[in-house]
Write a protein that holds these residues in place. Structure first.
Motif, short mmCIF file in Angstrom:
data_model
loop_
_atom_site.label_atom_id
_atom_site.label_comp_id
_atom_site.label_asym_id
_atom_site.label_seq_id
_atom_site.Cartn_x
_atom_site.Cartn_y
_atom_site.Cartn_z
N ASN A 177 1.46 10.48 -0.71
CA ASN A 177 2.51 10.54 -1.72
C ASN A 177 1.89 11.07 -3.00
O ASN A 177 1.29 10.35 -3.78
CB ASN A 177 3.10 9.14 -1.94
CG ASN A 177 4.25 9.18 -2.91
OD1 ASN A 177 4.43 10.16 -3.64
ND2 ASN A 177 5.04 8.11 -2.92
N LYS A 178 2.07 12.39 -3.21
CA LYS A 178 1.40 13.06 -4.33
C LYS A 178 1.89 12.55 -5.69
O LYS A 178 1.22 12.74 -6.69
CB LYS A 178 1.60 14.58 -4.24
CG LYS A 178 0.95 15.20 -3.02
CD LYS A 178 -0.53 15.47 -3.25
CE LYS A 178 -1.11 16.28 -2.10
NZ LYS A 178 -2.56 16.36 -2.14
N ASN A 179 3.08 11.95 -5.69
CA ASN A 179 3.56 11.41 -6.96
C ASN A 179 2.72 10.23 -7.42
O ASN A 179 2.57 9.97 -8.60
CB ASN A 179 5.01 10.94 -6.84
CG ASN A 179 5.95 12.12 -6.88
OD1 ASN A 179 5.62 13.14 -7.46
ND2 ASN A 179 7.09 11.98 -6.24
N VAL A 203 0.85 -1.19 0.00
CA VAL A 203 0.00 0.00 0.00
C VAL A 203 0.89 1.24 0.00
O VAL A 203 1.66 1.47 0.92
CB VAL A 203 -0.99 0.01 1.18
CG1 VAL A 203 -2.12 -0.95 0.90
CG2 VAL A 203 -0.33 -0.36 2.49
N GLU A 204 0.76 2.02 -1.06
CA GLU A 204 1.66 3.16 -1.24
C GLU A 204 1.05 4.48 -0.80
O GLU A 204 1.76 5.44 -0.56
CB GLU A 204 2.07 3.29 -2.72
CG GLU A 204 3.17 2.32 -3.15
CD GLU A 204 2.63 1.11 -3.88
OE1 GLU A 204 1.38 0.96 -3.92
OE2 GLU A 204 3.42 0.31 -4.39
N THR A 205 -0.27 4.54 -0.74
CA THR A 205 -0.91 5.81 -0.39
C THR A 205 -1.94 5.59 0.71
O THR A 205 -2.52 4.51 0.82
CB THR A 205 -1.65 6.42 -1.59
OG1 THR A 205 -2.67 5.50 -1.99
CG2 THR A 205 -0.72 6.66 -2.75
N PRO A 206 -2.15 6.61 1.54
CA PRO A 206 -3.17 6.48 2.58
C PRO A 206 -4.57 6.57 1.97
O PRO A 206 -4.73 7.06 0.85
CB PRO A 206 -2.90 7.68 3.49
CG PRO A 206 -2.24 8.69 2.61
CD PRO A 206 -1.48 7.92 1.57
#
Lengths: 481, 246
Positions: free
Chosen positions: A337-339, A305-308
């Motif tokens: 992580n806005k990217n 999981v990369e983003t909340p």
């Protein structure tokens, strides 16, 4: 040309011989690890867990003798708010207790049927090699215990279930679960592991009909379930029971499907499975959006999981998710992580230049000068709008869907503040709300309706299902837009 | 001898007229089974009645009964040989082995009903001798399977059927004299294989009425039993070829 071929042939012959030698070498090695020949060392009592938890990984331990105690209980439980159901369970939960073994383990299975139970039961474990998967040896009367043992030979994730007549009814009442057989050395370690199992339920009353609901054999035979749920009930993985993880963690889900009838199109909204053990077996597929899980089958999926955010577990046969309960949540906390995911960057108006669509803005200005309508007219038009825009979530009688979409009928939230209701349609609503004493935490998007349309649909809603008959005018809507 | 018994059993039996029916497990041939006229108890045997029996037959007390005639759970809800409190005296006695049930019936000049006799009586609803195709009837039976602790209820609170018999459904399971004559291997899906059919009397797919799931459950239940077993949901009633002499 010819000589070239010769050389090629020669080379490939050497290559063949070489790889054959390698193969033989590895063959010899694997002979010693033939699962049936693995000698167990030591004995322990198997750890069993109820969903969504799983026992700790086997890691590097040797094959052992596992003593396993499973108690069958027939007990009343909650299907959804106000709806009771008599579940038949392995270990007191639906799905039944999670069993975790490794290849070569010898399982001594003690199947106990609680004395207060009415029916005999047995167990068929798909991980068992033998007649009936254990069912032949395990028919047990209430108040009795049967013991049988088996050696697990094939790694994978397997379904177990009751196989007593009438088999379909025993499964439909919740008698299924998962048994994991890890390969030697265990599955690769991950940060979080969870146990999720889908099942379809058939009740005498429709979805949401209150009281103790009996099993409906006719619906089961016709395969028309009222409920399709994860972990035995609506809301088992929502409303405070969400699965959790932190950004950067890898999550593994052991997903099963007990059926009895439906096949699951398992999907997590907003995630892509990095790895899927197809059908719970050894083959791994990568980068999967939706994996098919047959009734009586399973899959192991994992993803980082990369983003909340909140990720929604669904059966992507999607009416089951939003209308029958097959919906769960994974809450991921941590730094954005806005990217990877930006969120909404900009909201703008889209005005295409094609001739036909250009009419839209004109219409809009025309609509701002809404015609004067009688209340009866408003209700009539509002009902049509409701039927195309609102009905899918709030349902035909405004009853909503317990735990997911709040009711509009006799709704305290609605009746106490008509301005808030207008704003909700204009701008949408996110986050927790309290409606008639129940908490809802969901998202309603802003609706693309004119002032007149909003006035009509709200007047219809306020005039229906015991609400307070507030009349909403286009001017009121315009003032809040 | 019968004077000591409760009202329930005093005028306890009703005549059942002969007839034939195709039972669920109607063997391979699906031939109807003929049931001769007999008498059936109106109610299952109660705690109070069984206590009376135990007082006279000491070998069937829970402290005295031999292991081959009853397992450890024999009358396990009784505090001691003579005390079934807080169970209701008019609730059915359960937790009784087949041996004890058989002996009880012999002692009152009766016998256990055969499975065919029991099923013959049990297929009647309030009005019809054979209500097995009636949807509501099957639903009633199935709904009982999902109600827990009905063994705590008193006898005679369910419906009176065509023959005047109560509690065939909705109270407790009941022993029959030949409960294990139909063989379910424990693997109910397999019982349809042809080799079993030859000597086991049919199977799930051969059932005359697939929708008669209610009956499946009874056969499955009986199939899980042994004669020394006893369970909290299993009681019994008696039958007879003649009306017992008062």
């Amino acid at each position: 040309m010819k000589s070239k071929t010769d050389i090629w042939m020669k080379r490939s012959f050497i290559l063949c011989a070489f790889s054959a030698a390698l193969f033989l070498g590895s063959c010899k090695k694997s002979e010693t690890t033939n699962a049936a020949d693995i000698v167990t060392q030591g004995e322990m009592t198997a750890e069993l867990t109820s969903p969504p938890h799983v026992p700790k990984p086997i890691g590097n331990r040797n094959a052992m003798k596992l003593k396993l105690n499973m108690e069958i209980k027939e007990q009343e439980g909650t299907m959804t708010d106000g709806v009771k159901y008599t579940y038949w369970t392995f270990g007191g939960s639906v799905p039944g207790s999670f069993i975790r073994t490794r290849v070569g383990d010898e399982v001594e299975f003690h199947l106990k049927n609680h004395p207060d139970n009415k029916l005999p039961h047995n167990i068929d474990l798909h991980a068992v090699t033998g007649p009936g998967g254990g069912a032949t040896s395990s028919l047990v009367a209430p108040g009795h215990e049967k013991v049988f043992s088996f050696k697990v030979l094939n790694p994978g994730l397997y379904v177990y279930h009751c196989a007593t007549a009438p088999v379909g009814m025993h499964i439909a009442n919740g008698m299924y679960g998962l048994i994991l057989v890890e390969p030697e050395g265990g599955l690769p370690p991950v940060d979080k592991e969870y146990y999720v199992m889908q099942g379809d339920f058939y009740t005498q009353g429709e979805y949401g009909a209150k009281g103790l609901q009996a099993f409906d054999m006719n619906k089961a035979v016709k395969e028309t379930p009222d409920y399709v749920v994860f972990n035995g009930k609506v809301g088992s993985l929502t409303n405070g029971n969400e699965l959790t993880a932190k950004v950067g963690e890898t999550v593994r889900l052991f997903v099963g499907n007990g059926g009895p009838n439906l096949v699951s199109s398992f999907h997590v909204i907003g995630e892509i499975f990095d790895n899927v053990h197809i059908e719970g077996g050894t083959t791994i597929n990568k980068n999967v959006q939706t994996t098919l899980i047959p009734a009586g089958g399973a899959a192991i999926v994992d993803f980082k999981v990369e983003t909340p955010g909140t990720f929604i577990l669904v059966d992507h046969s999607i009416f089951r998710a939003f209308n029958k309960g097959a919906l769960g949540m994974l809450k991921v906390e941590g730094k954005e992580n806005k990217n990877i995911y930006s969120g909404t960057i900009q909201e703008g108006i889209y005005l295409p230049e094609g001739g036909t669509i250009q009419k839209m803005p004109e219409n809009k200005t025309a609509k701002t000068e809404a015609p004067k309508r009688t209340v009866a007219d408003k209700i009539k038009i509002g009902k049509e709008i409701f039927g195309t825009t609102c009905f899918a979530c709030h349902q035909s009688e405004g009853q909503g869907i317990p735990g997911t979409f709040p009711p509009l009928a006799k709704s305290d939230y609605l009746n106490s503040d008509s301005k808030r209701a207008i704003k909700t349609i204009l701008h949408g609503l996110t986050g927790e709300v309290n409606v008639n004493g129940k908490k809802y935490n969901n998202v309603m998007p802003a609706q693309n309706l004119s002032d007149d349309e909003i006035a009509n649909v709200l007047t219809y809603i306020y005039s229906s299902w015991g609400n307070n008959k507030t009349e909403v005018t286009p001017e009121m809507v315009k003032a809040l837009r | 001898m019968l004077n000591g018994l409760s009202n329930a059993q005093k005028n306890g039996m009703v005549p059942i007229k002969e007839g034939s029916f195709v039972p669920l497990y109607g063997a391979t041939s699906q031939k109807p089974v003929f049931v001769k006229s007999f008498y059936m108890d109106v109610y299952p045997v109660t705690n109070a009645e069984f206590l009376h029996f135990i007082q006279k037959n000491s070998t069937y007390r829970k402290s005295k009964i031999k292991g081959i005639f009853a397992d450890k759970s024999y009358l396990y809800y009784w505090k001691n040989d003579f005390d079934f409190e807080p169970a209701n005296p008019n609730a059915p006695v359960t937790g009784v082995s087949w041996f004890a049930a058989k002996k009880y019936c012999e002692c009152v000049g009766k016998r256990l009903p055969t499975m065919d006799e029991w099923e013959y009586v049990a297929m009647a609803d309030e009005k019809k001798r054979d209500a097995r195709t009636r949807k509501e009837f099957n639903e009633y039976i199935l709904s009982w399977y999902e109600k827990s602790r009905t063994y705590e209820n008193q006898i005679g609170k369910t419906f009176k059927n065509y023959w005047g018999v109560y509690d065939m459904h909705g109270l407790v399971w009941e022993w029959t004299s030949d409960f294990n004559s139909i063989f379910l291997s424990g693997e109910s899906r397999k019982d349809k294989s042809s080799d079993k059919n030859l000597f086991c009397g049919g199977a799930s797919v051969n059932a005359t009425d697939l929708m008669d799931y209610a009956a499946f459950m009874r056969y499955a239940f009986r199939g899980s039993l042994k004669a020394q077993y006893s369970t909290r949901n299993l009681g019994f009633r008696c039958a007879g070829n003649t009306f017992p002499k008062p």
